[in-house]
Design a protein around this motif. Sequence first.
Motif, PDB file in Angstrom:
ATOM      1  N   ARG A 195      30.074  33.120  47.413  1.00  0.00           N
ATOM      2  CA  ARG A 195      31.226  33.556  46.639  1.00  0.00           C
ATOM      3  C   ARG A 195      32.514  33.485  47.507  1.00  0.00           C
ATOM      4  O   ARG A 195      32.465  33.807  48.832  1.00  0.00           O
ATOM      5  N   GLU A 196      33.678  32.871  46.952  1.00  0.00           N
ATOM      6  CA  GLU A 196      34.572  32.781  47.856  1.00  0.00           C
ATOM      7  C   GLU A 196      36.099  33.149  47.107  1.00  0.00           C
ATOM      8  O   GLU A 196      36.156  33.692  45.982  1.00  0.00           O
ATOM      9  N   LEU A 197      36.968  33.652  47.906  1.00  0.00           N
ATOM     10  CA  LEU A 197      37.971  34.230  47.459  1.00  0.00           C
ATOM     11  C   LEU A 197      39.062  33.007  46.959  1.00  0.00           C
ATOM     12  O   LEU A 197      39.178  32.361  47.422  1.00  0.00           O
ATOM     13  N   VAL A 198      39.617  33.688  45.729  1.00  0.00           N
ATOM     14  CA  VAL A 198      40.613  32.628  45.316  1.00  0.00           C
ATOM     15  C   VAL A 198      41.801  33.203  45.378  1.00  0.00           C
ATOM     16  O   VAL A 198      42.694  32.604  45.785  1.00  0.00           O
ATOM     17  N   ALA A 199      42.089  34.438  44.954  1.00  0.00           N
ATOM     18  CA  ALA A 199      43.831  34.906  45.098  1.00  0.00           C
ATOM     19  C   ALA A 199      43.354  36.563  45.379  1.00  0.00           C
ATOM     20  O   ALA A 199      42.607  37.171  44.425  1.00  0.00           O
ATOM     21  N   THR A 200      44.322  37.136  46.076  1.00  0.00           N
ATOM     22  CA  THR A 200      44.276  38.565  46.114  1.00  0.00           C
ATOM     23  C   THR A 200      45.729  39.008  46.140  1.00  0.00           C
ATOM     24  O   THR A 200      46.666  38.478  46.878  1.00  0.00           O
ATOM     25  N   SER A 201      45.856  40.276  45.721  1.00  0.00           N
ATOM     26  CA  SER A 201      47.061  40.828  45.664  1.00  0.00           C
ATOM     27  C   SER A 201      46.967  42.390  46.450  1.00  0.00           C
ATOM     28  O   SER A 201      46.378  43.135  45.970  1.00  0.00           O
ATOM     29  N   GLY A 202      47.417  42.448  47.540  1.00  0.00           N
ATOM     30  CA  GLY A 202      47.203  43.635  48.190  1.00  0.00           C
ATOM     31  C   GLY A 202      48.300  44.802  47.790  1.00  0.00           C
ATOM     32  O   GLY A 202      49.101  44.565  47.036  1.00  0.00           O
ATOM     33  N   GLY A 203      47.920  46.091  47.978  1.00  0.00           N
ATOM     34  CA  GLY A 203      48.673  47.388  47.536  1.00  0.00           C
ATOM     35  C   GLY A 203      50.087  47.157  48.132  1.00  0.00           C
ATOM     36  O   GLY A 203      51.085  47.676  47.505  1.00  0.00           O
ATOM     37  N   ILE A 222      50.223  38.910  49.231  1.00  0.00           N
ATOM     38  CA  ILE A 222      49.453  37.794  48.143  1.00  0.00           C
ATOM     39  C   ILE A 222      48.833  36.718  49.152  1.00  0.00           C
ATOM     40  O   ILE A 222      49.331  36.194  50.308  1.00  0.00           O
ATOM     41  N   ASN A 223      47.549  36.363  48.672  1.00  0.00           N
ATOM     42  CA  ASN A 223      46.802  35.464  49.700  1.00  0.00           C
ATOM     43  C   ASN A 223      45.986  34.599  48.475  1.00  0.00           C
ATOM     44  O   ASN A 223      45.501  35.028  47.581  1.00  0.00           O
ATOM     45  N   TYR A 224      46.237  33.370  49.026  1.00  0.00           N
ATOM     46  CA  TYR A 224      45.559  32.577  48.195  1.00  0.00           C
ATOM     47  C   TYR A 224      44.482  31.427  49.026  1.00  0.00           C
ATOM     48  O   TYR A 224      44.642  31.029  50.072  1.00  0.00           O
ATOM     49  N   ASN A 225      43.430  30.985  48.185  1.00  0.00           N
ATOM     50  CA  ASN A 225      42.608  30.067  48.695  1.00  0.00           C
ATOM     51  C   ASN A 225      43.604  28.882  48.661  1.00  0.00           C
ATOM     52  O   ASN A 225      44.116  28.467  47.850  1.00  0.00           O
ATOM     53  N   ASN A 226      43.415  27.764  49.867  1.00  0.00           N
ATOM     54  CA  ASN A 226      44.487  26.886  50.027  1.00  0.00           C
ATOM     55  C   ASN A 226      43.891  25.825  48.719  1.00  0.00           C
ATOM     56  O   ASN A 226      44.793  25.216  48.163  1.00  0.00           O
ATOM     57  N   SER A 227      42.827  25.871  48.286  1.00  0.00           N
ATOM     58  CA  SER A 227      42.599  24.840  47.043  1.00  0.00           C
ATOM     59  C   SER A 227      43.132  25.262  45.891  1.00  0.00           C
ATOM     60  O   SER A 227      43.256  24.330  45.057  1.00  0.00           O
ATOM     61  N   VAL A 228      43.604  26.497  45.740  1.00  0.00           N
ATOM     62  CA  VAL A 228      44.455  26.767  44.426  1.00  0.00           C
ATOM     63  C   VAL A 228      45.827  26.976  44.623  1.00  0.00           C
ATOM     64  O   VAL A 228      46.682  27.402  43.649  1.00  0.00           O
ATOM     65  N   LYS A 229      46.341  27.042  45.601  1.00  0.00           N
ATOM     66  CA  LYS A 229      47.641  27.021  45.990  1.00  0.00           C
ATOM     67  C   LYS A 229      48.692  26.143  45.291  1.00  0.00           C
ATOM     68  O   LYS A 229      48.335  24.841  45.267  1.00  0.00           O
ATOM     69  N   GLY A 230      49.893  26.711  44.526  1.00  0.00           N
ATOM     70  CA  GLY A 230      50.736  26.043  43.840  1.00  0.00           C
ATOM     71  C   GLY A 230      50.067  25.470  42.318  1.00  0.00           C
ATOM     72  O   GLY A 230      50.934  25.201  41.471  1.00  0.00           O
ATOM     73  N   ARG A 231      48.899  26.159  41.909  1.00  0.00           N
ATOM     74  CA  ARG A 231      48.184  25.903  40.948  1.00  0.00           C
ATOM     75  C   ARG A 231      47.941  27.286  40.028  1.00  0.00           C
ATOM     76  O   ARG A 231      48.158  27.440  38.808  1.00  0.00           O
ATOM     77  N   PHE A 232      47.504  28.079  41.024  1.00  0.00           N
ATOM     78  CA  PHE A 232      47.079  29.452  40.527  1.00  0.00           C
ATOM     79  C   PHE A 232      48.127  30.623  40.753  1.00  0.00           C
ATOM     80  O   PHE A 232      48.582  30.303  41.958  1.00  0.00           O
ATOM     81  N   THR A 233      48.080  31.693  39.928  1.00  0.00           N
ATOM     82  CA  THR A 233      49.026  32.556  40.223  1.00  0.00           C
ATOM     83  C   THR A 233      48.380  33.933  40.112  1.00  0.00           C
ATOM     84  O   THR A 233      47.942  34.357  38.938  1.00  0.00           O
ATOM     85  N   VAL A 234      48.350  34.814  40.829  1.00  0.00           N
ATOM     86  CA  VAL A 234      47.690  36.231  40.888  1.00  0.00           C
ATOM     87  C   VAL A 234      48.673  37.250  40.590  1.00  0.00           C
ATOM     88  O   VAL A 234      49.993  37.123  41.143  1.00  0.00           O
ATOM     89  N   SER A 235      48.810  38.234  39.795  1.00  0.00           N
ATOM     90  CA  SER A 235      49.576  39.163  39.468  1.00  0.00           C
ATOM     91  C   SER A 235      48.932  40.384  39.139  1.00  0.00           C
ATOM     92  O   SER A 235      47.881  40.339  38.659  1.00  0.00           O
ATOM     93  N   ARG A 236      49.648  41.620  38.965  1.00  0.00           N
ATOM     94  CA  ARG A 236      49.092  42.920  38.570  1.00  0.00           C
ATOM     95  C   ARG A 236      50.017  43.595  37.810  1.00  0.00           C
ATOM     96  O   ARG A 236      51.346  43.534  38.120  1.00  0.00           O
ATOM     97  N   ASP A 237      49.510  44.609  36.935  1.00  0.00           N
ATOM     98  CA  ASP A 237      50.353  45.555  36.285  1.00  0.00           C
ATOM     99  C   ASP A 237      49.609  46.858  36.583  1.00  0.00           C
ATOM    100  O   ASP A 237      48.707  47.249  36.226  1.00  0.00           O
ATOM    101  N   ASN A 238      50.337  47.561  37.517  1.00  0.00           N
ATOM    102  CA  ASN A 238      49.737  48.907  38.171  1.00  0.00           C
ATOM    103  C   ASN A 238      49.823  49.976  37.060  1.00  0.00           C
ATOM    104  O   ASN A 238      49.012  50.568  37.114  1.00  0.00           O
ATOM    105  N   ALA A 239      50.608  49.783  36.144  1.00  0.00           N
ATOM    106  CA  ALA A 239      50.730  50.956  35.180  1.00  0.00           C
ATOM    107  C   ALA A 239      49.511  50.763  34.207  1.00  0.00           C
ATOM    108  O   ALA A 239      48.929  51.695  33.562  1.00  0.00           O
ATOM    109  N   LYS A 240      48.946  49.342  34.165  1.00  0.00           N
ATOM    110  CA  LYS A 240      47.644  49.261  33.200  1.00  0.00           C
ATOM    111  C   LYS A 240      46.356  49.029  33.940  1.00  0.00           C
ATOM    112  O   LYS A 240      45.384  48.634  33.612  1.00  0.00           O
TER     113      LYS A 240
END
Length: 120
Positions: free
Chosen positions: A44-52, A56-74
């Motif tokens: 299993r490999e990291l794709v993208a993470t959003s810290g508290g 933000i951290n991305y796997n190099n292979s997805v940079k510029g193509r993938f976007t991680v985001s979060r809704d803390n209220a939900k």
Amino acid sequence: VQLQASGGGLVQPGGSLRLSCVASGTIFSISAMGWYRQVPGKQRELVATSGGGGSINYNNSVKGRFTVSRDNAKNTVYLQMNSLKSEDTAIYYCLVKVNSRPWETFRDYWGQGTQVTVSS
């Protein structure tokens, strides 16, 4: 704590998908939220993470193509995947670090996985 992931499916190369993962249950606070993926026979490999703290951290292979985001209220984390390639085909798992009570340490919780297949 339970995680429910959704949004996977079959898409053609160059297409887009948006994954969602909702955390529910006894949640006091959430620190990191993110996505990993796994192909049969591989680790299993990291794709993208959003810290508290907003990191933000991305796997190099997805940079510029993938976007991680979060809704803390939900208690929800998203992964917007654009310009998908065949090598993005995998089962995608969400990961959320939760503490259920203020005096407890954070624990890792994994979603059930959602299949993403990129093929013409």
